[in-house]
Design a protein around this motif. Structure first.
Motif, PDB file in Angstrom:
ATOM      1  N   TYR A 138      54.180  15.574  34.983  1.00 18.51           N
ATOM      2  CA  TYR A 138      53.951  17.002  35.188  1.00 18.51           C
ATOM      3  C   TYR A 138      52.541  17.373  34.743  1.00 18.51           C
ATOM      4  CZ  TYR A 138      59.017  17.470  35.799  1.00 18.51           C
ATOM      5  OH  TYR A 138      60.295  17.350  36.252  1.00 18.51           O
ATOM      6  N   TYR A 139      52.103  18.525  35.215  1.00 20.51           N
ATOM      7  CA  TYR A 139      50.787  19.061  34.883  1.00 20.51           C
ATOM      8  C   TYR A 139      50.942  20.548  34.589  1.00 20.51           C
ATOM      9  CZ  TYR A 139      45.917  20.621  35.930  1.00 20.51           C
ATOM     10  OH  TYR A 139      44.664  21.180  35.910  1.00 20.51           O
ATOM     11  N   VAL A 140      50.434  20.979  33.415  1.00 17.18           N
ATOM     12  CA  VAL A 140      50.486  22.389  33.030  1.00 17.18           C
ATOM     13  C   VAL A 140      49.063  22.858  32.756  1.00 17.18           C
ATOM     14  CG1 VAL A 140      51.366  24.074  31.368  1.00 17.18           C
ATOM     15  CG2 VAL A 140      52.780  22.105  32.014  1.00 17.18           C
ATOM     16  N   SER A 141      48.642  23.881  33.475  1.00 17.57           N
ATOM     17  CA  SER A 141      47.270  24.346  33.304  1.00 17.57           C
ATOM     18  C   SER A 141      47.131  25.740  33.897  1.00 17.57           C
ATOM     19  CB  SER A 141      46.290  23.375  33.980  1.00 17.57           C
ATOM     20  OG  SER A 141      44.948  23.679  33.641  1.00 17.57           O
ATOM     21  N   PHE A 142      45.880  26.147  34.075  1.00 18.16           N
ATOM     22  CA  PHE A 142      45.573  27.383  34.777  1.00 18.16           C
ATOM     23  C   PHE A 142      45.089  27.046  36.180  1.00 18.16           C
ATOM     24  CE2 PHE A 142      45.643  28.577  30.421  1.00 18.16           C
ATOM     25  CZ  PHE A 142      46.117  29.883  30.415  1.00 18.16           C
ATOM     26  N   ASP A 143      45.000  28.054  37.007  1.00 22.14           N
ATOM     27  CA  ASP A 143      44.418  27.879  38.330  1.00 22.14           C
ATOM     28  C   ASP A 143      42.914  27.746  38.107  1.00 22.14           C
ATOM     29  OD1 ASP A 143      43.290  28.158  40.833  1.00 22.14           O
ATOM     30  OD2 ASP A 143      44.764  29.633  41.515  1.00 22.14           O
ATOM     31  N   ASN A 144      42.455  26.506  37.980  1.00 16.13           N
ATOM     32  CA  ASN A 144      41.097  26.274  37.508  1.00 16.13           C
ATOM     33  C   ASN A 144      40.021  26.597  38.539  1.00 16.13           C
ATOM     34  OD1 ASN A 144      41.613  25.387  34.788  1.00 16.13           O
ATOM     35  ND2 ASN A 144      42.622  23.624  35.702  1.00 16.13           N
ATOM     36  N   GLU A 145      40.343  26.488  39.819  1.00 15.77           N
ATOM     37  CA  GLU A 145      39.371  26.950  40.811  1.00 15.77           C
ATOM     38  C   GLU A 145      39.206  28.465  40.715  1.00 15.77           C
ATOM     39  OE1 GLU A 145      39.231  25.656  44.773  1.00 15.77           O
ATOM     40  OE2 GLU A 145      39.416  23.517  44.296  1.00 15.77           O
ATOM     41  N   GLN A 146      40.306  29.163  40.415  1.00 20.23           N
ATOM     42  CA  GLN A 146      40.216  30.619  40.261  1.00 20.23           C
ATOM     43  C   GLN A 146      39.383  30.981  39.034  1.00 20.23           C
ATOM     44  OE1 GLN A 146      40.864  32.941  42.258  1.00 20.23           O
ATOM     45  NE2 GLN A 146      40.599  34.722  40.934  1.00 20.23           N
ATOM     46  N   VAL A 147      39.454  30.160  37.981  1.00 21.86           N
ATOM     47  CA  VAL A 147      38.568  30.373  36.825  1.00 21.86           C
ATOM     48  C   VAL A 147      37.121  30.388  37.301  1.00 21.86           C
ATOM     49  CG1 VAL A 147      37.660  29.342  34.695  1.00 21.86           C
ATOM     50  CG2 VAL A 147      40.125  29.374  35.110  1.00 21.86           C
ATOM     51  N   GLY A 148      36.756  29.391  38.110  1.00 18.79           N
ATOM     52  CA  GLY A 148      35.390  29.317  38.615  1.00 18.79           C
ATOM     53  C   GLY A 148      35.039  30.482  39.520  1.00 18.79           C
ATOM     54  N   VAL A 149      35.988  30.902  40.354  1.00 20.23           N
ATOM     55  CA  VAL A 149      35.747  32.067  41.212  1.00 20.23           C
ATOM     56  C   VAL A 149      35.429  33.289  40.357  1.00 20.23           C
ATOM     57  CG1 VAL A 149      36.845  33.709  42.804  1.00 20.23           C
ATOM     58  CG2 VAL A 149      37.111  31.245  43.170  1.00 20.23           C
ATOM     59  N   LEU A 150      36.197  33.498  39.289  1.00 13.64           N
ATOM     60  CA  LEU A 150      35.944  34.628  38.399  1.00 13.64           C
ATOM     61  C   LEU A 150      34.567  34.543  37.764  1.00 13.64           C
ATOM     62  CD1 LEU A 150      39.431  34.897  36.631  1.00 13.64           C
ATOM     63  CD2 LEU A 150      38.485  36.481  38.333  1.00 13.64           C
ATOM     64  N   GLN A 151      34.150  33.331  37.399  1.00 14.49           N
ATOM     65  CA  GLN A 151      32.820  33.154  36.827  1.00 14.49           C
ATOM     66  C   GLN A 151      31.736  33.485  37.848  1.00 14.49           C
ATOM     67  OE1 GLN A 151      33.583  29.048  35.546  1.00 14.49           O
ATOM     68  NE2 GLN A 151      33.180  29.672  33.442  1.00 14.49           N
ATOM     69  N   GLY A 152      31.902  32.975  39.072  1.00 15.51           N
ATOM     70  CA  GLY A 152      30.921  33.248  40.114  1.00 15.51           C
ATOM     71  C   GLY A 152      30.843  34.725  40.439  1.00 15.51           C
ATOM     72  N   GLU A 153      32.001  35.353  40.588  1.00 11.47           N
ATOM     73  CA  GLU A 153      32.029  36.788  40.883  1.00 11.47           C
ATOM     74  C   GLU A 153      31.442  37.589  39.723  1.00 11.47           C
ATOM     75  OE1 GLU A 153      35.949  36.893  43.836  1.00 11.47           O
ATOM     76  OE2 GLU A 153      36.150  37.447  41.718  1.00 11.47           O
ATOM     77  N   GLY A 154      31.720  37.118  38.498  1.00  8.91           N
ATOM     78  CA  GLY A 154      31.176  37.811  37.330  1.00  8.91           C
ATOM     79  C   GLY A 154      29.661  37.765  37.302  1.00  8.91           C
ATOM     80  N   LEU A 155      29.101  36.592  37.608  1.00 10.16           N
ATOM     81  CA  LEU A 155      27.636  36.467  37.600  1.00 10.16           C
ATOM     82  C   LEU A 155      27.025  37.326  38.702  1.00 10.16           C
ATOM     83  CD1 LEU A 155      25.208  35.123  36.271  1.00 10.16           C
ATOM     84  CD2 LEU A 155      25.403  33.269  37.934  1.00 10.16           C
ATOM     85  N   VAL A 156      27.648  37.341  39.876  1.00 10.76           N
ATOM     86  CA  VAL A 156      27.144  38.183  40.971  1.00 10.76           C
ATOM     87  C   VAL A 156      27.110  39.643  40.542  1.00 10.76           C
ATOM     88  CG1 VAL A 156      27.642  39.036  43.299  1.00 10.76           C
ATOM     89  CG2 VAL A 156      27.851  36.590  42.799  1.00 10.76           C
ATOM     90  N   LEU A 181      36.796  21.433  39.228  1.00 12.10           N
ATOM     91  CA  LEU A 181      37.497  22.563  39.830  1.00 12.10           C
ATOM     92  C   LEU A 181      36.777  23.878  39.537  1.00 12.10           C
ATOM     93  CD1 LEU A 181      41.183  21.523  39.023  1.00 12.10           C
ATOM     94  CD2 LEU A 181      39.993  21.338  41.220  1.00 12.10           C
ATOM     95  N   PHE A 182      36.292  24.035  38.295  1.00 13.27           N
ATOM     96  CA  PHE A 182      35.538  25.249  37.970  1.00 13.27           C
ATOM     97  C   PHE A 182      34.337  25.374  38.911  1.00 13.27           C
ATOM     98  CE2 PHE A 182      36.791  24.290  33.303  1.00 13.27           C
ATOM     99  CZ  PHE A 182      38.041  24.854  33.483  1.00 13.27           C
TER     100      PHE A 182
END
Length: 364
Positions: A138-156, A181-182
């Motif tokens: 099993y794998y437990v984590s966050f939606d790590n691509e979405q983490v990166g999307v939030l970072q990109g949108e935040g910088l914009v 993924l980020f």
């Protein structure tokens, strides 16, 4: 949010809420053996240097969840040593753990440990980081691509109004699948802007082992190479962001060059308060730890939970049953959310020189 389901419901509660556990209490004995058929769970954390979350948050929340479930457990930290990571795993397997939960330092070491555990009939969970070609159950984590999307949108957002800003990217460790993924996430936001000429792509470097000191050195060279013309920095986490900010301070540029982050650490939040960091990403680690703990307890009790999500291993192509939680972008406007969730202690966040800033922004 993706939840687990089995013969016994596994509930990934909303951030800040208590995880519902229905295990029969049998007494926790941290570091003990798995005698008398009691569930015994081993957890290996990666380090303390890349982010303070592993000791200040993950350990605390995992311990609380295991204590509430009444199971035996052993949580150890490899402190960045691949050799110690394997030694700890061997010790835990010798002690008789039923389930091994690991945050790998790299996929090669992680795979070796997972394969040894599985050869002994021990269930395995990749926690936070997927072990590529590792074969974890099993794998437990966050939606790590979405983490990166939030970072990109935040910088914009932070660069709004800037004319063709030059953007530097300081990525995480090249051996960490999460870092990939980020980057996939924030490049999905930034690359179209580079291609369209709205932003200019600057230096783009990976930081070995998420090492903050190396990150600072790499960014200092970036700044030198561009004649200190960098207008914005996509830093992959708060530790790297702080390393960048330290370099910017030496060049009297802090507060004028937007810098992103991740993990909503106290340091990262304080940098947002001072205006030196424009955003971070909050991942409700209590929620992640609770989901992993309840899954581990179910496995240790011989259950076979199912999940309504899966992640494709980028190397083997295997589908790994997964629990993926949702991250939240944090700016000066919503820091209070992290406080309200109990993740950031306002007494620590607002100590000393930060007290007036917290008052100014209604944080406390």
């Amino acid at each position: 949010m993706h939840l687990l389901s089995s013969s016994r419901p596994i509930l990934a509660a909303a951030a800040g809420a208590a995880l519902v556990l229905t295990m029969t209490a049998c007494g926790a004995d941290e570091g003990g053996g798995g005698g008398d058929d009691k569930p015994f769970i081993g957890v290996i954390l990666p380090d303390s240097a890349s982010s303070d979350r592993w000791e200040t948050a993950d350990r605390k929340y995992l311990e609380a969840a295991f204590d509430a479930a009444g199971v035996e457990y052993d949580i150890q930290n490899a402190q960045g040593s691949r050799e110690d990571f394997q030694t700890i795993a061997d010790q835990m397997l010798t002690k008789g753990v039923n389930v091994l939960v690991t945050v790998n330092l790299d996929s090669g070491t992680g795979k070796t440990v997972i394969e040894k555990a599985k050869s002994q009939g021990v269930a395995t969970i990749d926690y936070d980081r997927l072990t590529e070609d590792g074969g974890a159950d099993y794998y437990v984590s966050f939606d790590n691509e979405q983490v990166g999307v939030l970072q990109g949108e935040g910088l914009v957002s932070c660069l709004e109004g800037a004319e063709k800003p030059l953007v530097a990217e300081l990525n995480g460790s090249p051996t960490d699948n999460n870092a990939t993924l980020f980057k996939n996430g924030y490049d999905s936001v930034l690359q179209p802007l580079y291609d369209g000429g709205t932003f200019e792509k600057g230096p783009d470097e990976w930081v070995p082992d998420w090492d903050n000191a190396q990150g600072g050195t790499l960014f200092e060279q970036m700044l030198t190479d561009t004649g200190t013309e960098i207008d914005g920095v996509l830093a992959a986490n708060d530790g790297l962001a702080h390393a960048v900010i330290t370099v910017l301070e030496r060049n009297n540029l802090n507060g004028t060059v937007p810098v992103t982050g991740q993990d909503a650490t106290i340091q990262g939040l304080q940098n947002i308060l001072t205006g030196d960091q424009c955003m971070t990403v909050y991942k409700a680690i209590e929620e992640e730890a609770n989901a992993a703990a309840e899954l581990a307890v179910a496995l240790a009790n011989g259950e076979k939970p199912t999940t309504d999500a899966s992640v494709t291993d980028p190397v083997s192509g295997a589908e790994v049953p997964s629990v993926l939680l949702e991250p939240v972008g944090i700016t000066i406007e919503n820091i209070q959310l992290v406080v309200d969730d109990g993740f950031a202690d306002p007494a620590e966040l607002c100590a000393g020189e930060y007290a007036a800033l917290c008052t100014e922004h209604g944080i406390g």
